[in-house]
Design a protein around this motif. Sequence first.
Motif, PDB file in Angstrom:
ATOM      1  N   THR A 102       0.836  -1.205   0.000  1.00 23.94           N
ATOM      2  CA  THR A 102       0.000   0.000   0.000  1.00 23.94           C
ATOM      3  C   THR A 102       0.868   1.252   0.000  1.00 23.94           C
ATOM      4  OG1 THR A 102      -1.729  -1.191   1.185  1.00 23.94           O
ATOM      5  CG2 THR A 102      -1.845   1.216   1.210  1.00 23.94           C
ATOM      6  N   ALA A 103       1.875   1.269   0.857  1.00 26.30           N
ATOM      7  CA  ALA A 103       2.778   2.422   0.908  1.00 26.30           C
ATOM      8  C   ALA A 103       3.543   2.564  -0.401  1.00 26.30           C
ATOM      9  CB  ALA A 103       3.750   2.276   2.078  1.00 26.30           C
ATOM     10  N   ALA A 104       3.952   1.445  -0.982  1.00 27.62           N
ATOM     11  CA  ALA A 104       4.673   1.494  -2.261  1.00 27.62           C
ATOM     12  C   ALA A 104       3.796   2.093  -3.350  1.00 27.62           C
ATOM     13  CB  ALA A 104       5.144   0.099  -2.654  1.00 27.62           C
ATOM     14  N   GLY A 105       2.534   1.689  -3.401  1.00 32.72           N
ATOM     15  CA  GLY A 105       1.609   2.240  -4.393  1.00 32.72           C
ATOM     16  C   GLY A 105       1.394   3.726  -4.208  1.00 32.72           C
TER      17      GLY A 105
ATOM     18  N   GLN B 234       2.420   6.711  -6.859  1.00 39.16           N
ATOM     19  CA  GLN B 234       1.453   7.719  -7.323  1.00 39.16           C
ATOM     20  C   GLN B 234       1.947   9.132  -7.035  1.00 39.16           C
ATOM     21  OE1 GLN B 234      -2.172   6.703  -5.330  1.00 39.16           O
ATOM     22  NE2 GLN B 234      -2.681   5.067  -6.765  1.00 39.16           N
ATOM     23  N   LEU B 235       2.477   9.334  -5.840  1.00 38.32           N
ATOM     24  CA  LEU B 235       2.974  10.662  -5.477  1.00 38.32           C
ATOM     25  C   LEU B 235       4.157  11.049  -6.354  1.00 38.32           C
ATOM     26  CD1 LEU B 235       2.829  13.138  -3.634  1.00 38.32           C
ATOM     27  CD2 LEU B 235       4.332  11.908  -2.035  1.00 38.32           C
ATOM     28  N   ASP B 236       5.057  10.108  -6.620  1.00 37.95           N
ATOM     29  CA  ASP B 236       6.217  10.414  -7.455  1.00 37.95           C
ATOM     30  C   ASP B 236       5.793  10.777  -8.874  1.00 37.95           C
ATOM     31  OD1 ASP B 236       9.095  10.622  -7.792  1.00 37.95           O
ATOM     32  OD2 ASP B 236       8.902   8.857  -9.066  1.00 37.95           O
ATOM     33  N   VAL B 237       4.846  10.037  -9.434  1.00 32.73           N
ATOM     34  CA  VAL B 237       4.350  10.349 -10.776  1.00 32.73           C
ATOM     35  C   VAL B 237       3.717  11.741 -10.788  1.00 32.73           C
ATOM     36  CG1 VAL B 237       2.591   9.729 -12.498  1.00 32.73           C
ATOM     37  CG2 VAL B 237       4.059   7.955 -11.515  1.00 32.73           C
TER      38      VAL B 237
ATOM     39  N   SER C  47      11.870  -4.311  -5.661  1.00 35.54           N
ATOM     40  CA  SER C  47      10.952  -5.433  -5.872  1.00 35.54           C
ATOM     41  C   SER C  47       9.530  -4.965  -6.162  1.00 35.54           C
ATOM     42  CB  SER C  47      10.969  -6.389  -4.673  1.00 35.54           C
ATOM     43  OG  SER C  47      10.338  -5.813  -3.549  1.00 35.54           O
ATOM     44  N   TYR C  48       9.138  -3.806  -5.639  1.00 33.53           N
ATOM     45  CA  TYR C  48       7.817  -3.247  -5.928  1.00 33.53           C
ATOM     46  C   TYR C  48       7.776  -2.534  -7.284  1.00 33.53           C
ATOM     47  CZ  TYR C  48       6.267  -4.100  -1.108  1.00 33.53           C
ATOM     48  OH  TYR C  48       5.910  -4.675   0.082  1.00 33.53           O
TER      49      TYR C  48
END
Length: 142
Positions: A71-74, A78-81, A105-106
């Motif tokens: 969840t944190a990776a997603g 999104q924030l980086d994009v 890995s994510y």
Amino acid sequence: ILDGGRLKWEKEGRPLTREVPSYAPSTYPVPASRQDDAHRAFREQVRRLVREREPRWVIVQCEAITDVDVTAAGMLQQLDVELNGTDVHMAFVEMRSRLQDLTQSYGLFETLDRDHFYPTIDAALAAFASFTDEGEPRHDLA
């Protein structure tokens, strides 16, 4: 997860399936006694600060982070994009090698810049200083 690998399981006549299990969603409530908001930056806070201050970089201090879940990776992706779309770059400082492995890995290196991981805040700030306001490398630094 197979104990001993698939061939061992087949030889032992153990059941195999192609069914994908489904699990009911769950939540993990945060105890009311936990008062650590002052030490966290939430996505909406980052968005607001970027809108208000218009930085070129957002530097994330990672020393205290011990895990990143899917969840944190997603959310991070999104924030980086979103930030990349406004020419704002994310940089990470003091991220443990285990977390860098999880980041890879994510699949986060599809959006996160591998060159923006720094061992110290001073290294990140020096890197930031080496770019012009347009995001190009500076050539006037000694």
